[in-house]
Design a protein around this motif. Structure first.
Motif, PDB file in Angstrom:
ATOM      1  N   LYS A 142       1.012  -1.285  -0.056  1.00 19.84           N
ATOM      2  CA  LYS A 142       0.172  -0.193   0.102  1.00 19.84           C
ATOM      3  C   LYS A 142       0.954   1.381   0.052  1.00 19.84           C
ATOM      4  O   LYS A 142       0.601   2.104  -0.860  1.00 19.84           O
ATOM      5  N   ALA A 143       1.903   1.488   0.746  1.00 23.26           N
ATOM      6  CA  ALA A 143       2.954   2.492   0.830  1.00 23.26           C
ATOM      7  C   ALA A 143       3.387   2.636  -0.667  1.00 23.26           C
ATOM      8  O   ALA A 143       3.445   3.656  -1.084  1.00 23.26           O
ATOM      9  N   VAL A 144       3.908   1.723  -1.241  1.00 20.80           N
ATOM     10  CA  VAL A 144       4.323   1.620  -2.649  1.00 20.80           C
ATOM     11  C   VAL A 144       3.610   2.162  -3.501  1.00 20.80           C
ATOM     12  O   VAL A 144       3.727   2.988  -4.687  1.00 20.80           O
ATOM     13  N   GLU A 145       2.295   1.592  -3.479  1.00 20.71           N
ATOM     14  CA  GLU A 145       1.114   1.996  -4.483  1.00 20.71           C
ATOM     15  C   GLU A 145       0.769   3.703  -4.185  1.00 20.71           C
ATOM     16  O   GLU A 145       0.881   4.497  -5.244  1.00 20.71           O
ATOM     17  N   VAL A 146       0.893   4.173  -2.805  1.00 18.54           N
ATOM     18  CA  VAL A 146       0.580   5.688  -2.757  1.00 18.54           C
ATOM     19  C   VAL A 146       1.759   6.325  -3.205  1.00 18.54           C
ATOM     20  O   VAL A 146       1.710   7.381  -3.824  1.00 18.54           O
ATOM     21  N   ALA A 147       2.975   5.731  -2.989  1.00 19.29           N
ATOM     22  CA  ALA A 147       4.174   6.706  -3.194  1.00 19.29           C
ATOM     23  C   ALA A 147       4.344   6.801  -4.898  1.00 19.29           C
ATOM     24  O   ALA A 147       4.839   7.754  -5.435  1.00 19.29           O
ATOM     25  N   HIS A 148       3.757   5.659  -5.409  1.00 20.04           N
ATOM     26  CA  HIS A 148       4.021   5.818  -6.812  1.00 20.04           C
ATOM     27  C   HIS A 148       2.809   6.422  -7.632  1.00 20.04           C
ATOM     28  O   HIS A 148       2.810   6.541  -8.843  1.00 20.04           O
ATOM     29  N   SER A 149       1.732   6.711  -6.782  1.00 16.50           N
ATOM     30  CA  SER A 149       0.543   7.185  -7.480  1.00 16.50           C
ATOM     31  C   SER A 149       0.630   8.612  -7.913  1.00 16.50           C
ATOM     32  O   SER A 149      -0.086   9.220  -8.632  1.00 16.50           O
ATOM     33  N   GLY A 150       1.636   9.342  -7.168  1.00 15.73           N
ATOM     34  CA  GLY A 150       1.883  10.924  -7.549  1.00 15.73           C
ATOM     35  C   GLY A 150       0.816  11.721  -6.661  1.00 15.73           C
ATOM     36  O   GLY A 150       1.152  12.868  -6.956  1.00 15.73           O
ATOM     37  N   GLU A 151       0.038  11.227  -6.064  1.00 15.05           N
ATOM     38  CA  GLU A 151      -0.665  12.079  -5.020  1.00 15.05           C
ATOM     39  C   GLU A 151       0.043  12.858  -4.226  1.00 15.05           C
ATOM     40  O   GLU A 151      -0.552  14.036  -3.892  1.00 15.05           O
ATOM     41  N   LEU A 152       1.011  12.578  -3.650  1.00 17.15           N
ATOM     42  CA  LEU A 152       1.881  13.435  -2.700  1.00 17.15           C
ATOM     43  C   LEU A 152       3.113  13.951  -3.690  1.00 17.15           C
ATOM     44  O   LEU A 152       4.132  14.607  -3.029  1.00 17.15           O
ATOM     45  N   GLY A 153       3.011  14.024  -4.911  1.00 12.58           N
ATOM     46  CA  GLY A 153       4.384  14.506  -5.797  1.00 12.58           C
ATOM     47  C   GLY A 153       5.170  13.444  -5.779  1.00 12.58           C
ATOM     48  O   GLY A 153       5.227  12.480  -5.361  1.00 12.58           O
ATOM     49  N   PRO A 154       6.491  13.828  -6.621  1.00 17.66           N
ATOM     50  CA  PRO A 154       7.340  12.929  -6.784  1.00 17.66           C
ATOM     51  C   PRO A 154       8.196  12.522  -5.456  1.00 17.66           C
ATOM     52  O   PRO A 154       8.272  13.380  -4.665  1.00 17.66           O
ATOM     53  N   ILE A 155       8.554  11.408  -5.552  1.00 21.84           N
ATOM     54  CA  ILE A 155       9.610  11.033  -4.285  1.00 21.84           C
ATOM     55  C   ILE A 155      10.687  11.699  -4.453  1.00 21.84           C
ATOM     56  O   ILE A 155      11.372  11.840  -5.598  1.00 21.84           O
ATOM     57  N   ASP A 229      15.071  10.367 -14.126  1.00 24.97           N
ATOM     58  CA  ASP A 229      14.388   9.535 -15.498  1.00 24.97           C
ATOM     59  C   ASP A 229      13.259  10.244 -15.963  1.00 24.97           C
ATOM     60  O   ASP A 229      12.171   9.716 -15.445  1.00 24.97           O
ATOM     61  N   GLY A 230      13.236  10.768 -17.265  1.00 21.03           N
ATOM     62  CA  GLY A 230      12.059  11.064 -17.814  1.00 21.03           C
ATOM     63  C   GLY A 230      11.522  12.314 -16.840  1.00 21.03           C
ATOM     64  O   GLY A 230      12.329  13.311 -16.694  1.00 21.03           O
ATOM     65  N   ASP A 231      10.246  12.190 -16.304  1.00 17.70           N
ATOM     66  CA  ASP A 231       9.439  13.398 -15.562  1.00 17.70           C
ATOM     67  C   ASP A 231       9.960  12.831 -14.179  1.00 17.70           C
ATOM     68  O   ASP A 231       9.911  13.874 -13.433  1.00 17.70           O
ATOM     69  N   ARG A 232      11.076  11.933 -13.898  1.00 17.00           N
ATOM     70  CA  ARG A 232      11.170  11.696 -12.359  1.00 17.00           C
ATOM     71  C   ARG A 232      12.398  12.442 -11.933  1.00 17.00           C
ATOM     72  O   ARG A 232      13.472  12.298 -12.734  1.00 17.00           O
ATOM     73  N   PRO A 233      12.145  13.256 -11.167  1.00 19.32           N
ATOM     74  CA  PRO A 233      13.807  13.981 -10.652  1.00 19.32           C
ATOM     75  C   PRO A 233      14.630  13.062 -10.107  1.00 19.32           C
ATOM     76  O   PRO A 233      14.200  12.209  -9.629  1.00 19.32           O
ATOM     77  N   GLU A 234      15.861  13.502  -9.633  1.00 20.84           N
ATOM     78  CA  GLU A 234      16.740  12.838  -9.115  1.00 20.84           C
ATOM     79  C   GLU A 234      16.275  12.622  -7.484  1.00 20.84           C
ATOM     80  O   GLU A 234      15.561  13.241  -6.867  1.00 20.84           O
TER      81      GLU A 234
END
Length: 368
Positions: A142-155, A229-234
């Motif tokens: 669940k934590a991975v799903e939320v983190a990757h969903s983008g709702e909290l912005g990029p990691i 990587d792409g839209d993902r920041p460092e």
């Protein structure tokens, strides 16, 4: 690759190699799944230990050698709970005997051995999984799903620490070089797997660490970089594995618009999703209750794979175990080679140990 198996409509017949602490926890959790799992056999290095373990946990057969269990045709899957130095040998023996295998973490103690073991499982068409039970926990998923969903912005950063102050004897598997002891292999595997499940394999790693008087690493920290990587920041990550201090043993995923907190690196029973930053942030706690000691989930993942004819689990895939092994190799290379003198009283087991340290001492000897 999916193969048709004979075990799709019956209980999986389990064997366990080793009779130490962790083997007992797993056996008790298997017993909670009577419709799915059969306690077929256990093996120890001595017949007396195997007999006692079988009587305590209800196994049908017991063997005084690991080879005898591997040769038992009435076993579908084997859980290997031996010290790290034995993982490759026992896993290869079981795979060559036609058994699916669950190997206690770390799968092996090098990327080369991990790749070789995976290659053997692929060649024999058998299920193989690293027993990193945290990855089968639904709260982590669940934590991975939320983190990757983008709702909290990029990691942007991950912080993970895991350890405890160990004060056991020099021949304990945690600090015995002959048993492949050390903080990184035994404890650092958890933070490394967490960084992998959230972020993948790091682009760069800078580490610091030192060894205890027995020669194994006892305290190590690493900073990881994951290139944009792409839209993902460092992204960066900080990992800590220690047998010298008692850190938080928690993990936090920091995003641009919030964060996710795991209450435990090993056995999360709650996660907190923080939406927003500063005083306006909203907190949501998500909890779960695990059956038994929490090993039922990884046992069920193995049995699902064996019944369906899969060779690997999507929750602990081979590629991730191999990536983690490469990262652990890199981390170990940063530990200084200098071995300090043995400190006074270091081999005594003081009364101030944490519960985790106490349970670690209970696993001393040739088996975990």
């Amino acid at each position: 690759m999916v193969l048709v198996t004979e075990t799709q409509d019956k209980r999986i017949r389990w064997g366990i190699i080793s009779t130490g602490h962790i083997a007992g926890v797993f056996a008790r959790d298997l017993a909670l799944l009577p419709d799915e799992a059969e306690l077929a056999a256990v093996a120890s290095r001595t017949q007396d230990k195997a007999d006692a373990f079988a009587a305590e946990h209800g196994f049908a057969r017991s063997y005084g050698s690991y080879a005898e269990l591997a040769a038992d045709d009435a076993i579908d899957a084997v859980y290997i709970a031996t010290p790290h130095n034995d993982h490759v040998g026992s896993a290869r023996m079981c795979l060559e005997a036609g058994k699916s295998v669950l190997v206690e973490k770390p799968l092996t103690t090098s990327a080369a051995d991990t790749e070789s073991l995976i290659g053997l499982a692929r060649e024999r068409g058998l299920f193989l999984m690293e027993a990193l039970w945290t990855r089968t926990n639904p709260l982590l998923r669940k934590a991975v799903e939320v983190a990757h969903s983008g709702e909290l912005g990029p990691i942007r950063h991950l912080d993970v620490s895991f350890g405890f102050r160990f004060s056991g004897p020099d021949d304990h598997r945690l600090i015995d070089p002959a048993q492949a002891g050390g903080a990184i292999w035994d404890l650092g595997v958890y933070p490394t797997h967490l960084s992998n499940v959230f972020l993948g394999e790091p682009t760069d790693l800078v580490g610091f660490g030192h060894r205890t008087h027995t020669g194994v690493d006892s305290h190590a920290a690493a900073t990881l970089r994951f290139a944009a990587d792409g839209d993902r920041p460092e992204i960066t990550a900080s990992l800590l594995a220690s047998l010298e201090i008692d850190p938080t043993n928690r993990a936090t995923v920091f995003c641009e618009q919030g964060k996710i907190e795991l209450d435990s690196v090993v056995k999360p029973e709650s996660i907190t999703v923080v939406r927003g930053t500063g005083g306006d942030a909203e907190r949501e706690e998500i909890v779960t209750q695990l059956l038994g000691g929490g090993y039922t989930l990884q046992a069920q993942e193995v049995m699902l794979g064996v019944r369906s004819g899969k060779l690997e689990s999507p929750l602990v895939p081979w590629a991730d175990s191999l990536a983690v092994a490469r990262t652990l190799d890199r981390w170990l290379e940063t530990v200084t080679d200098e071995v300090p003198a043995k400190p006074a009283g270091s081999a005594t087991s003081g009364s101030g140990r944490s519960d985790f340290a106490q349970s670690a001492s209970d696993r001393s000897g040739s088996e975990r």
